[in-house]
Scaffold this motif. Structure first.
Motif: not given
Length: 124
Positions: A59-72
């Motif tokens: 389920k998509v919660l939010d759209i990331p601004p760019n590639r994120v780290g594994a913890k985020l």
């Protein structure tokens, strides 16, 4: 955000081109419909991703601004994959071992040497 870019940003695929290929092959579905890699993705949509014989439900919660780290990653998606999907892969692993034991196919170098040694001993 494009769906192929989103799948790459949340680290579901290693490269964006692999995510694009998965979309083209029909392995990615949004709300149970196959999509093209250029489809725009919005929040609160459900994805069905087939990868490594597992059907991931995300389920998509939010759209990331760019590639994120594994913890985020969990800030941007929620994994709804049932545990039965992972158990099925374990069963597949065992079924493959059942049909063909490892090393029973073509003889290894050691097997060939043992056969040659056996044949040379019998010729004398």
């Amino acid at each position: 955000m494009r769906i192929d870019k989103y799948l790459w940003c949340i680290r579901l695929f290693k490269t964006r081109s692999i995510a694009t290929d998965a979309c083209k092959k029909g392995h990615i579905k949004v709300n149970n419909t196959s999509v093209k890699p250029s489809r725009e993705l919005f929040g609160n949509e459900e994805l069905l991703v087939r990868k490594n014989q597992i059907n991931y439900k995300i389920k998509v919660l939010d759209i990331p601004p760019n590639r994120v780290g594994a913890k985020l990653v969990d800030l941007y998606r929620k994994d709804l994959t049932p545990k039965e999907e992972f158990e099925r892969t374990e069963l597949l692993k065992y079924s493959k071992d059942y049909y063909r034991k490892k090393g029973t196919g073509r003889p290894t170098k050691k097997d060939r040497r043992d056969i040659d040694e056996y044949n040379n001993d019998n010729d004398d």
